[in-house]
Write a protein that holds these residues in place. Sequence first.
Motif, mmCIF file in Angstrom:
data_model
loop_
_atom_site.group_PDB
_atom_site.id
_atom_site.type_symbol
_atom_site.label_atom_id
_atom_site.label_comp_id
_atom_site.label_asym_id
_atom_site.label_seq_id
_atom_site.Cartn_x
_atom_site.Cartn_y
_atom_site.Cartn_z
ATOM 1 N N PRO A 203 0.825 -1.221 0.000
ATOM 2 C CA PRO A 203 0.000 0.000 0.000
ATOM 3 C C PRO A 203 0.852 1.262 0.000
ATOM 4 N N GLY A 204 0.369 2.277 -0.707
ATOM 5 C CA GLY A 204 1.147 3.490 -0.864
ATOM 6 C C GLY A 204 1.446 4.216 0.424
ATOM 7 N N TRP A 205 0.605 4.041 1.444
ATOM 8 C CA TRP A 205 0.809 4.779 2.691
ATOM 9 C C TRP A 205 1.880 4.163 3.579
ATOM 10 N N VAL A 206 2.328 2.940 3.256
ATOM 11 C CA VAL A 206 3.308 2.264 4.120
ATOM 12 C C VAL A 206 4.673 2.927 3.962
ATOM 13 N N GLY A 207 5.285 3.262 5.120
ATOM 14 C CA GLY A 207 6.571 3.950 5.067
ATOM 15 C C GLY A 207 7.426 3.669 6.287
ATOM 16 N N PRO A 208 8.395 4.515 6.572
ATOM 17 C CA PRO A 208 9.368 4.265 7.642
ATOM 18 C C PRO A 208 8.761 4.122 9.038
ATOM 19 N N LEU A 209 7.556 4.616 9.260
ATOM 20 C CA LEU A 209 6.942 4.502 10.580
ATOM 21 C C LEU A 209 6.246 3.163 10.803
ATOM 22 N N ASP A 210 6.221 2.321 9.777
ATOM 23 C CA ASP A 210 5.440 1.080 9.829
ATOM 24 C C ASP A 210 6.338 -0.148 9.891
ATOM 25 N N LEU A 211 5.748 -1.239 10.377
ATOM 26 C CA LEU A 211 6.435 -2.534 10.440
ATOM 27 C C LEU A 211 5.829 -3.462 9.394
ATOM 28 N N VAL A 212 6.677 -4.025 8.558
ATOM 29 C CA VAL A 212 6.252 -5.014 7.578
ATOM 30 C C VAL A 212 6.825 -6.363 7.998
ATOM 31 N N VAL A 213 5.947 -7.363 8.043
ATOM 32 C CA VAL A 213 6.327 -8.721 8.426
ATOM 33 C C VAL A 213 6.121 -9.615 7.209
ATOM 34 N N ALA A 214 7.157 -10.304 6.772
ATOM 35 C CA ALA A 214 7.068 -11.194 5.611
ATOM 36 C C ALA A 214 7.381 -12.616 6.051
ATOM 37 N N VAL A 215 6.471 -13.536 5.728
ATOM 38 C CA VAL A 215 6.573 -14.916 6.207
ATOM 39 C C VAL A 215 6.551 -15.880 5.024
ATOM 40 N N SER A 216 7.563 -16.728 4.940
ATOM 41 C CA SER A 216 7.620 -17.757 3.899
ATOM 42 C C SER A 216 8.540 -18.857 4.379
ATOM 43 N N MET A 217 8.007 -20.071 4.492
ATOM 44 C CA MET A 217 8.814 -21.179 4.993
ATOM 45 C C MET A 217 10.060 -21.378 4.135
ATOM 46 N N SER A 218 9.906 -21.366 2.812
ATOM 47 C CA SER A 218 11.049 -21.566 1.921
ATOM 48 C C SER A 218 11.911 -20.321 1.793
ATOM 49 N N GLY A 219 11.305 -19.168 2.112
ATOM 50 C CA GLY A 219 12.019 -17.916 1.911
ATOM 51 C C GLY A 219 12.080 -17.507 0.452
#
Length: 390
Positions: free
Chosen positions: A93-109
């Motif tokens: 999303p366009g509003w996501v920036g330095p003040l936000d936390l993004v969590v990415a999950v993938s078993m294989s990576g």
Amino acid sequence: MALDEQLLDDPDGLAASDPSGTLRALAMAGAQVRMALSATAEAGIAKIVADGRPRAVVVASLGGSAVVGDILILLAGSGAPVPVSVRRGLPLPGWVGPLDLVVAVSMSGRAPGPLGLAAEAARRGCRLLTVGAPRSPLAEVSERTGGVHVAVPRSETPAARASRMGLWSLAVPVISVAHELGLTDASPSVLERVADRLDTQADKYRPSSDAFVNPAKSLALELSGVMPVVLGDGDVTGVAAARAAAMLARTARVPAMRGALPDDAGDVVATFDGPLAKRPAADIFADPEFGDAPASSPQMRLLLLRDAAPTLDRPDGSWLETARTADAVRATAEDAGVRVTEVAADPGHPLERLADLISLTDFASVYMALAGGIDPLTSPHVADLRDRTH
């Protein structure tokens, strides 16, 4: 799908039919929680927590790990101090920036959705938490850009390396970081209780337990040859219903409709007078000897997941209204001649109650696959799809 009931009561036969070790992977769910707690502590999550609560949290998860985002939203609740949302793939999303936390999950990576979102988050200067295989592209993105990567412990069992079977390895780091940020009350002591409960359930559903005393095997038999409609009676059971439908499809190859009350009550009960709700009337002139018998279609069965009275979650008593709706749906199903299976979680923290229901339906899905002569881990059609889309 007809099940081999004799195989269900043959532990050696089940083991021979399960070379990937799916039952073993499910039995190690409690161990997954404990190992993930250790891996999270070793990853240095203080780096993420030190800057305080983020403005928002975006979780990138899909496929077998999709439920991780659903669990975090469940635990954060409607009263969460910051918004929590889930994305399956680009764009971020366009509003996501330095003040936000993004969590990415993938078993294989290597899953393109989480990997792409992690890379975009890093470019925007977001706080980044990744969970997946060590030395994977996802780990590289995180480590190269100042994020924190929690490496999923390696397992000798092929099934435990599949995101469906390694759910708790993926979920616990995300839950732990959210707790440290003040977004949930799922503390390490709560997670230890979840691990203990998963151990208890694994013993109850073990392969050496006969079907007539093993709830997971009994559920597998009840869902054999039917079209399951999995309905949760609230927030916890709604997440469990989504997980159950996914496991039935990917593991047992059984398509399932799912929903959560109160929103989906009307959609579900509307199917009770549909073509799958009742057996077709027999043709008195048909002669089965000559193949004149009508082709049978799978019949609907309602699998109703009930929560233990969540008085602490909803002290305003709103859960009573949802419980009454669930009772009404069951009564309507029974009046319409639709078969119903009802299972309930034991009391406890929402995560403990969720673990109860996930454990039962996970084991039941694997037992359905094994007793139906299906490899629970690998679908040739999923492999074909992957080849055609990459």
